[in-house]
Design a protein around this motif. Structure first.
Motif, mmCIF file in Angstrom:
data_model
loop_
_atom_site.group_PDB
_atom_site.id
_atom_site.type_symbol
_atom_site.label_atom_id
_atom_site.label_comp_id
_atom_site.label_asym_id
_atom_site.label_seq_id
_atom_site.Cartn_x
_atom_site.Cartn_y
_atom_site.Cartn_z
ATOM 1 N N SER A 381 44.424 34.990 17.678
ATOM 2 C CA SER A 381 45.481 35.535 18.547
ATOM 3 C C SER A 381 45.101 35.371 20.012
ATOM 4 C CB SER A 381 45.671 37.022 18.251
ATOM 5 O OG SER A 381 44.575 37.734 18.795
ATOM 6 N N ILE A 382 46.119 35.438 20.879
ATOM 7 C CA ILE A 382 45.855 35.273 22.308
ATOM 8 C C ILE A 382 44.947 36.403 22.820
ATOM 9 C CG2 ILE A 382 47.984 36.468 23.071
ATOM 10 C CD1 ILE A 382 46.537 33.320 24.708
ATOM 11 N N GLY A 383 45.138 37.616 22.257
ATOM 12 C CA GLY A 383 44.296 38.752 22.660
ATOM 13 C C GLY A 383 42.824 38.481 22.366
ATOM 14 N N ARG A 384 42.565 37.985 21.165
ATOM 15 C CA ARG A 384 41.191 37.654 20.766
ATOM 16 C C ARG A 384 40.594 36.607 21.711
ATOM 17 N NH1 ARG A 384 39.705 38.875 15.179
ATOM 18 N NH2 ARG A 384 39.926 41.119 15.351
ATOM 19 N N ARG A 385 41.435 35.632 22.033
ATOM 20 C CA ARG A 385 40.947 34.526 22.892
ATOM 21 C C ARG A 385 40.621 35.046 24.300
ATOM 22 N NH1 ARG A 385 45.222 29.888 22.044
ATOM 23 N NH2 ARG A 385 46.457 31.340 20.807
ATOM 24 N N ARG A 387 39.595 38.046 24.971
ATOM 25 C CA ARG A 387 38.343 38.812 24.843
ATOM 26 C C ARG A 387 37.133 37.888 24.829
ATOM 27 N NH1 ARG A 387 41.528 41.617 26.030
ATOM 28 N NH2 ARG A 387 42.645 43.233 24.883
ATOM 29 N N ARG A 388 37.289 36.765 24.103
ATOM 30 C CA ARG A 388 36.149 35.822 24.034
ATOM 31 C C ARG A 388 35.783 35.312 25.418
ATOM 32 N NH1 ARG A 388 38.025 33.957 18.808
ATOM 33 N NH2 ARG A 388 39.335 32.303 19.652
ATOM 34 N N GLN A 389 36.813 35.051 26.215
ATOM 35 C CA GLN A 389 36.542 34.536 27.567
ATOM 36 C C GLN A 389 36.001 35.634 28.480
ATOM 37 O OE1 GLN A 389 36.502 31.355 28.234
ATOM 38 N NE2 GLN A 389 37.296 30.860 26.216
ATOM 39 N N ASP A 390 36.527 36.868 28.320
ATOM 40 C CA ASP A 390 36.027 37.988 29.137
ATOM 41 C C ASP A 390 34.532 38.173 28.920
ATOM 42 O OD1 ASP A 390 38.613 38.451 29.948
ATOM 43 O OD2 ASP A 390 38.970 40.106 28.546
ATOM 44 N N GLU A 391 34.135 38.035 27.652
ATOM 45 C CA GLU A 391 32.750 38.301 27.278
ATOM 46 C C GLU A 391 31.774 37.291 27.874
ATOM 47 O OE1 GLU A 391 30.819 39.791 23.128
ATOM 48 O OE2 GLU A 391 31.620 37.769 23.141
ATOM 49 N N ILE A 392 32.258 36.112 28.211
ATOM 50 C CA ILE A 392 31.346 35.115 28.803
ATOM 51 C C ILE A 392 31.612 34.964 30.308
ATOM 52 C CG2 ILE A 392 31.005 33.880 26.637
ATOM 53 C CD1 ILE A 392 32.898 31.674 27.795
ATOM 54 N N GLY A 393 32.521 35.796 30.825
ATOM 55 C CA GLY A 393 32.701 35.841 32.277
ATOM 56 C C GLY A 393 33.658 34.818 32.853
ATOM 57 N N THR A 394 34.499 34.204 32.034
ATOM 58 C CA THR A 394 35.449 33.212 32.549
ATOM 59 C C THR A 394 36.468 33.903 33.465
ATOM 60 O OG1 THR A 394 35.204 32.010 30.493
ATOM 61 C CG2 THR A 394 37.111 31.414 31.855
ATOM 62 N N PHE A 396 39.301 32.973 34.881
ATOM 63 C CA PHE A 396 40.749 32.757 34.683
ATOM 64 C C PHE A 396 41.053 32.129 33.324
ATOM 65 C CE2 PHE A 396 40.029 32.634 39.269
ATOM 66 C CZ PHE A 396 40.859 33.684 39.641
ATOM 67 N N CYS A 397 42.108 32.655 32.702
ATOM 68 C CA CYS A 397 42.640 32.045 31.477
ATOM 69 C C CYS A 397 44.031 31.535 31.800
ATOM 70 C CB CYS A 397 42.756 33.075 30.367
ATOM 71 S SG CYS A 397 41.175 33.513 29.670
ATOM 72 N N LEU A 398 44.329 30.416 31.212
ATOM 73 C CA LEU A 398 45.611 29.800 31.509
ATOM 74 C C LEU A 398 46.367 29.646 30.205
ATOM 75 C CD1 LEU A 398 45.647 26.802 33.803
ATOM 76 C CD2 LEU A 398 47.003 26.746 31.761
ATOM 77 N N THR A 399 47.536 30.265 30.101
ATOM 78 C CA THR A 399 48.269 30.124 28.844
ATOM 79 C C THR A 399 49.429 29.150 29.019
ATOM 80 O OG1 THR A 399 49.326 32.203 29.410
ATOM 81 C CG2 THR A 399 47.740 32.272 27.647
#
Ligand code: GAP
Length: 457
Positions: A381-385, A387-394, A396-399
């Motif tokens: 899910s987009i939520g999971r994705r 979270r994965r990026q938050d955890e590694i410090g990314t 910006f996420c682009l949907t």
């Protein structure tokens, strides 16, 4: 105003995140690991590269009074006689008569073994340099050492740099590279290991101006960590007591960071006086002086040395950035890394795996990779994705969603606030560049607008 309270995170959380997400693995893990050796994984190597690049930029690229150097790790053995490392680079050690563990005298609180309570031997001196042999014959004549600091490479090249760059005092040489110390007590993850990387500056000044330059570098280096996101309250300057001073130092301050195990040295800043150039001139028989055009005198410059560790910086940046919060009943782990240091700058997340959407998302991903480390994630899910990026410090996420196919717009979501904006793909690179440089998310490009999660287009 009251000073904010320092904060610290548990080391286990950092170690676990680093291993789980591929920042740092135990060295030679499939063989059971090698004590205090660590391997930087795909994200760790990017973090380290970013730290080194930010340091190089601040101390070499943006200044015209410091030049770079990359000296050899193996140096003439006389280097270490001259530097005092063969004689002075020793730690007093005691051994437990029962369990035979060895301890640094400095680390002991009492006079019995911290592990089994056994009786300890008298202290013995132990040299911290790694020895090896150069060439096919392993005898005393072929002994060389792995450098325990990068500094000496800069001292022995002082005249080379002076002659080739025509720099005048004050000027500096900067170097990043591996150093090796056969440390007795290692541990606290990457805080103290036997193989590590240093970022060192040797700043040559006229004697008499050394105090002023020493103060300048204390401030400069302290602020470097703050600019890259370390909370001020988690940093402090600590002056070395006379008995703590290294054999070469006239004065020394540490920049200490509040690591999970407590306050400890992140970087040392020393006034080395003329010790190094005098010593190398004496042992090499070469003149290492400087002709002062103003006074028409030959002088031996004094050296101010800010000496930082890449690995310790990485640990401090990770600890300081680590955060947890509850979001919709789930634990959200966030690394609030400064965008300059974040291993991945932007993640491209297509809302579905439908062919048309994937084609557009992959095209955007390929384009962004030309400028930044980017990643692509279409699993779960987009939520999971997120979270994965938050955890590694990314940052910006682009949907990319179905509407993107029609209006040629995408959504950018910011890590720390989770705020979102929608903007034309044509404005994407310019906008991302500005946001990575610190522009507020809500400064919108032409055609852009504030976007609420779940909002229909
Ligand atoms: N040339 C001066 C010098 O080497 P130092 O205080 O011994 O001074 C400088 O080392 C920095 O190198 C430390 O502040 C730390 O960041 C890093 N460092 C030293 N020993 C280390 C070790 N065993 N493991 C990881 N980093 C280390």
């Amino acid at each position: 105003m009251t000073k904010p309270t320092p904060t610290k995170v548990e080391m286990e959380k950092i170690v676990s995140l680093c291993q789980r997400r591929g920042f740092i693995f135990p060295g030679s893990e499939i063989y059971g690991g090698l004590s205090s050796c660590w391997d930087y994984g795909p994200l760790g190597v990017e973090l380290k590269r970013n730290i080194k690049q930010a340091w190089w930029r601040a101390v070499v690229q943006e200044r015209d009074d410091i030049v770079g150097l990359d000296a050899s790790i193996l140096m003439h053995p006389q280097t270490w006689e001259a530097s005092g490392h063969l004689k002075g680079f020793t730690d007093p050690l005691v051994e437990c008569k029962s369990c035979h563990l060895r301890w640094r005298v400095d680390d002991l609180a009492g006079d019995s073994c911290p592990s089994c309570g056994g009786e300890l031997t008298e202290p013995r001196l132990f040299n911290l340099m790694f020895k090896t042999f150069m060439g096919p014959i392993e005898d005393e004549a072929s002994v060389v050492y792995l450098r325990p600091e990068t500094a000496q490479g800069m001292f022995v090249n002082f005249e080379n740099v002076l002659d080739t760059t025509r720099k005048r005092l004050p000027f500096g040489i900067a170097q990043i590279g591996k150093a090796f110390r056969n440390e007795i007590t290692t541990g606290n993850f990457i805080f103290r290991s036997r193989e590590f990387e240093q970022m060192e500056i040797e700043f040559f000044v006229k004697p008499g101006s050394d105090k002023e330059w020493f103060d300048y570098w204390l401030e400069e280096r302290f602020n470097w960590y703050v600019k890259l996101g370390i909370k001020k309250e988690n940093l402090k300057l600590r002056q070395h007591m006379k008995r703590e001073l290294a054999h070469y130092a006239k004065a020394c301050y540490d920049i200490d960071y509040l690591f999970p195990m407590g306050w400890a040295e992140l970087e040392g800043i020393a006034n080395r006086g003329d010790f190094d150039l005098v010593q190398h001139a004496k042992y090499s028989g070469k003149s290492l002086d400087y002709f002062d055009e103003e006074t028409k005198e030959h002088i031996i410059p004094y050296i101010i040395e800010p000496s930082a560790g890449v690995d310790r910086s990485a640990l401090a940046f990770l600890c300081d950035a680590y955060d947890e919060e509850l979001a919709e009943g789930e634990l959200r782990v966030i690394l609030h890394l400064h965008p300059t240091l974040a291993p991945i700058k932007v993640a491209v997340l297509p809302l579905s795996r439908r062919e048309k959407l994937v084609a557009l998302a992959k095209q955007i991903y390929a384009d962004l990779r030309q400028s930044w480390m980017a990643s692509y994630d279409d699993a779960q899910s987009i939520g999971r994705r997120y979270r994965r990026q938050d955890e590694i410090g990314t940052p910006f996420c682009l949907t990319v969603d179905f509407q993107s196919l029609e209006d040629e717009q995408v959504t950018i979501r910011e890590r720390d606030t989770m705020n979102q904006i929608r903007l034309p793909i044509a404005e994407l690179k310019r906008t991302l560049q500005a946001k990575l440089e610190g522009e507020d998310l809500f400064v919108l490009p032409p055609g852009g607008r504030i976007w609420k999660e779940g909002e229909s287009v």
